[in-house]
Design a protein around this motif. Structure first.
Motif, PDB file in Angstrom:
ATOM      1  N   ASP A  71     -45.070 -63.181  11.679  1.00 33.59           N
ATOM      2  CA  ASP A  71     -44.419 -63.038  12.972  1.00 33.59           C
ATOM      3  C   ASP A  71     -43.689 -61.700  12.988  1.00 33.59           C
ATOM      4  N   SER A  72     -43.837 -60.957  14.079  1.00 35.14           N
ATOM      5  CA  SER A  72     -43.239 -59.620  14.144  1.00 35.14           C
ATOM      6  C   SER A  72     -41.725 -59.663  14.041  1.00 35.14           C
ATOM      7  N   LYS A  73     -41.104 -60.711  14.574  1.00 36.51           N
ATOM      8  CA  LYS A  73     -39.643 -60.823  14.496  1.00 36.51           C
ATOM      9  C   LYS A  73     -39.177 -61.039  13.064  1.00 36.51           C
ATOM     10  N   GLU A  74     -39.942 -61.833  12.299  1.00 38.04           N
ATOM     11  CA  GLU A  74     -39.588 -62.070  10.893  1.00 38.04           C
ATOM     12  C   GLU A  74     -39.679 -60.777  10.084  1.00 38.04           C
ATOM     13  N   VAL A  75     -40.747 -60.025  10.316  1.00 41.54           N
ATOM     14  CA  VAL A  75     -40.930 -58.768   9.588  1.00 41.54           C
ATOM     15  C   VAL A  75     -39.814 -57.795   9.944  1.00 41.54           C
ATOM     16  N   LEU A  76     -39.482 -57.704  11.226  1.00 43.08           N
ATOM     17  CA  LEU A  76     -38.418 -56.804  11.673  1.00 43.08           C
ATOM     18  C   LEU A  76     -37.082 -57.192  11.045  1.00 43.08           C
ATOM     19  N   GLU A  77     -36.760 -58.473  11.024  1.00 44.04           N
ATOM     20  CA  GLU A  77     -35.501 -58.935  10.424  1.00 44.04           C
ATOM     21  C   GLU A  77     -35.457 -58.649   8.925  1.00 44.04           C
ATOM     22  N   GLU A  78     -36.599 -58.838   8.249  1.00 49.53           N
ATOM     23  CA  GLU A  78     -36.637 -58.587   6.809  1.00 49.53           C
ATOM     24  C   GLU A  78     -36.392 -57.102   6.506  1.00 49.53           C
ATOM     25  N   VAL A  79     -36.957 -56.228   7.321  1.00 51.23           N
ATOM     26  CA  VAL A  79     -36.742 -54.790   7.117  1.00 51.23           C
ATOM     27  C   VAL A  79     -35.297 -54.426   7.435  1.00 51.23           C
ATOM     28  N   LYS A  80     -34.727 -55.001   8.479  1.00 51.46           N
ATOM     29  CA  LYS A  80     -33.329 -54.717   8.829  1.00 51.46           C
ATOM     30  C   LYS A  80     -32.374 -55.216   7.744  1.00 51.46           C
TER      31      LYS A  80
END
Length: 147
Positions: A71-80
């Motif tokens: 999920d794009s939101k999960e990937v974004l949160e993990e990078v943040k």
């Protein structure tokens, strides 16, 4: 805790709750990375996510591409969570946009060969300008050919 405990499952329409299925897709992120340590930190954070098949980090473009059932939101949160500034990749290649210099599309911070993805840059296929452009296009089989 024997057979009698599992008896209702045999005679009723018992089903476990289904897990949320995420289709395979590619997620592109813009991440501020200054050095090889930043690249390593982001790569290790994203690689450990469930469903990730491949991770491509381009430090020059400041872009991270993740492929897999994620999920794009999960990937974004993990990078943040690594402490890096990140957002969804807002650019498209320059040659795929009809009007690259429309207000809002041209961005000085965009990597070379990219412009912002804004609706005005794509153009309406039913507009008179687009019909005229399509009239003499090589992809149009009914195009006028003047030699």
């Amino acid at each position: 805790m024997g057979f009698l405990d599992h008896l209702p499952e045999c005679f009723t329409a018992y089903s476990k709750p289904k897990e949320k299925l995420v289709p395979k897709k590619t997620v592109n992120l813009r991440v501020k990375m200054d050095c090889e340590a930043c690249v390593r930190k982001v790569t290790h954070a994203v690689k450990d996510l469930e469903g990730v098949e491949s991770v491509d980090v381009n430090q020059k473009l400041q872009r991270v591409t993740v492929t897999g059932c994620v999920d794009s939101k999960e990937v974004l949160e993990e990078v943040k969570n690594t402490g890096k500034t990140a957002d969804i990749w807002p650019f498209v290649p320059y040659n795929l946009v009809t009007f690259p210099y429309v207000k809002g599309a041209y961005d000085i911070e965009a990597p070379n060969g990219f412009v912002r993805n804004v609706p005005e840059a794509v153009g309406d296929p039913k507009s008179p300008e687009m019909k005229l452009m399509r009239l003499f296009d090589d992809d149009n089989p009914n195009a006028c050919s003047i030699m």
